[in-house]
Write a protein that holds these residues in place. Structure first.
Motif, PDB file in Angstrom:
ATOM      1  N   LEU A   8      46.604  43.884  38.935  1.00  0.00           N
ATOM      2  CA  LEU A   8      45.654  43.634  40.014  1.00  0.00           C
ATOM      3  C   LEU A   8      46.376  43.395  41.328  1.00  0.00           C
ATOM      4  CD1 LEU A   8      42.626  43.162  40.702  1.00  0.00           C
ATOM      5  CD2 LEU A   8      43.043  40.734  40.214  1.00  0.00           C
ATOM      6  N   ILE A   9      45.953  44.147  42.352  1.00  0.00           N
ATOM      7  CA  ILE A   9      46.527  43.985  43.687  1.00  0.00           C
ATOM      8  C   ILE A   9      45.653  43.032  44.508  1.00  0.00           C
ATOM      9  CG2 ILE A   9      47.305  45.151  45.774  1.00  0.00           C
ATOM     10  CD1 ILE A   9      47.414  47.766  44.144  1.00  0.00           C
ATOM     11  N   TYR A  10      44.409  43.381  44.665  1.00  0.00           N
ATOM     12  CA  TYR A  10      43.428  42.574  45.394  1.00  0.00           C
ATOM     13  C   TYR A  10      42.073  42.742  44.738  1.00  0.00           C
ATOM     14  CZ  TYR A  10      45.914  41.240  49.732  1.00  0.00           C
ATOM     15  OH  TYR A  10      46.746  40.670  50.662  1.00  0.00           O
ATOM     16  N   TYR A  11      41.212  41.748  44.927  1.00  0.00           N
ATOM     17  CA  TYR A  11      39.820  41.915  44.568  1.00  0.00           C
ATOM     18  C   TYR A  11      38.933  41.219  45.592  1.00  0.00           C
ATOM     19  CZ  TYR A  11      39.796  37.200  42.440  1.00  0.00           C
ATOM     20  OH  TYR A  11      39.887  35.853  42.207  1.00  0.00           O
ATOM     21  N   SER A  12      37.695  41.667  45.630  1.00  0.00           N
ATOM     22  CA  SER A  12      36.717  41.130  46.571  1.00  0.00           C
ATOM     23  C   SER A  12      35.415  40.895  45.823  1.00  0.00           C
ATOM     24  CB  SER A  12      36.490  42.125  47.711  1.00  0.00           C
ATOM     25  OG  SER A  12      35.372  41.760  48.489  1.00  0.00           O
ATOM     26  N   GLN A  13      34.905  39.697  45.923  1.00  0.00           N
ATOM     27  CA  GLN A  13      33.658  39.376  45.232  1.00  0.00           C
ATOM     28  C   GLN A  13      32.444  39.563  46.129  1.00  0.00           C
ATOM     29  OE1 GLN A  13      33.872  36.198  42.150  1.00  0.00           O
ATOM     30  NE2 GLN A  13      35.594  35.458  43.362  1.00  0.00           N
ATOM     31  N   ILE A  14      32.700  39.650  47.434  1.00  0.00           N
ATOM     32  CA  ILE A  14      31.587  39.763  48.371  1.00  0.00           C
ATOM     33  C   ILE A  14      32.129  40.278  49.697  1.00  0.00           C
ATOM     34  CG2 ILE A  14      31.766  37.443  49.333  1.00  0.00           C
ATOM     35  CD1 ILE A  14      28.683  37.268  49.052  1.00  0.00           C
ATOM     36  N   VAL A  15      31.256  40.808  50.514  1.00  0.00           N
ATOM     37  CA  VAL A  15      31.670  41.331  51.819  1.00  0.00           C
ATOM     38  C   VAL A  15      32.381  40.252  52.630  1.00  0.00           C
ATOM     39  CG1 VAL A  15      30.806  42.262  54.005  1.00  0.00           C
ATOM     40  CG2 VAL A  15      29.846  43.060  51.860  1.00  0.00           C
ATOM     41  N   ASN A  16      33.428  40.678  53.323  1.00  0.00           N
ATOM     42  CA  ASN A  16      34.227  39.816  54.204  1.00  0.00           C
ATOM     43  C   ASN A  16      35.005  38.736  53.464  1.00  0.00           C
ATOM     44  OD1 ASN A  16      33.548  41.134  56.638  1.00  0.00           O
ATOM     45  ND2 ASN A  16      31.614  40.009  56.732  1.00  0.00           N
ATOM     46  N   ASP A  17      35.194  38.929  52.177  1.00  0.00           N
ATOM     47  CA  ASP A  17      35.985  37.987  51.391  1.00  0.00           C
ATOM     48  C   ASP A  17      36.824  38.754  50.396  1.00  0.00           C
ATOM     49  OD1 ASP A  17      36.600  35.171  50.403  1.00  0.00           O
ATOM     50  OD2 ASP A  17      35.872  36.140  48.573  1.00  0.00           O
ATOM     51  N   PHE A  18      38.101  38.395  50.247  1.00  0.00           N
ATOM     52  CA  PHE A  18      38.930  39.028  49.231  1.00  0.00           C
ATOM     53  C   PHE A  18      40.036  38.073  48.816  1.00  0.00           C
ATOM     54  CE2 PHE A  18      41.909  39.901  52.610  1.00  0.00           C
ATOM     55  CZ  PHE A  18      41.144  40.336  53.682  1.00  0.00           C
TER      56      PHE A  18
END
Lengths: 114, 114
Positions: free
Chosen positions: B45-55
């Motif tokens: 895993l490099i990055y993940y985002s659970q919601i817009v404007n957040d990672f």
């Protein structure tokens, strides 16, 4: 952190036979999901089967079934009546209920021989 | 058709250049992820985002950056600070943990540094 181990880098099976792929994992979480994903030569990741850790009953999807041993932290995949199209890399993965940090094993390359 | 698209399929970069990999989904999923796959290894895993404007950073975020300005899009930039960027990159999305944790994957981008 979780870790997932697949101890069989490569396996082969004759068409129509049954094969079992091994997976062990280590987690401090009590609630989690376990997955088997298939990656054929096209490299598209495809979900094969999913298990929720709180369920004792082993998941089944057509020719694919799992042997989930929670105490032993083991999650093996059985493929019955193997088909040529089952040739692929198979990845075991775990995901805790409380975050999005999915961990994958290194994979097992399965070859189905005619 | 609903799904995840990644572009380009193949990407070549000269050393010292930044490149951006595209990932778009029309599944209305809240969560999106970027993974790196190297030979003989599982997905990391490099990055993940659970919601817009957040990672959130994954295990190997160094040398990478992301943005999540729209729900449908989660581009990954591979910067010149990434020492060994040649790899296969997979984007995924999910409804999140409430949806059972299943991730849907795009077809991937193969990045080669010349």
């Amino acid at each position: 952190a979780q870790t997932v181990t697949q101890s069989q880098p490569e396996m082969s099976v004759q068409e129509a036979e049954t094969v079992t792929l091994s997976c062990t994992y280590d987690t401090s979480e009590n609630n989690y999901y376990l997955f088997w994903y298939k990656q054929p030569p096209s490299r598209q990741m495809i979900l094969v089967i999913r298990q929720e850790a709180y369920k004792q009953q082993n998941a089944t999807e057509n020719r694919f079934s799992v042997n989930f041993q929670k105490a032993a932290k083991s999650f093996s995949l059985k493929i019955s009546d193997s088909q040529l199209g089952d040739t692929a890399m198979y990845f075991c993965a775990s995901l805790p209920y409380n975050n999005n940090d999915m961990r994958f094993g290194a994979g097992t390359r399965l070859t189905v021989k005619p | 058709d609903g799904g995840i698209t990644q572009s380009p399929k193949y990407l070549f970069r000269k050393e010292g250049q930044n490149v951006t990999l595209s990932c778009e989904q029309n599944l209305n999923h809240d969560a999106m992820y970027w993974y790196r796959q190297d030979p003989g290894q599982g997905l990391r895993l490099i990055y993940y985002s659970q919601i817009v404007n957040d990672f959130q950073k994954g295990d190997i975020a160094e040398g990478y950056s992301v943005s999540r300005e729209k729900k449908e899009s989660f581009p990954l930039t591979v910067t010149s600070a990434q020492k060994n960027p040649t790899a296969f990159y997979l984007c995924a999305s999910s409804t999140g943990l409430a949806g059972g944790g299943r991730q849907f994957f795009g077809p991937g981008t193969r990045l080669t540094v010349l």
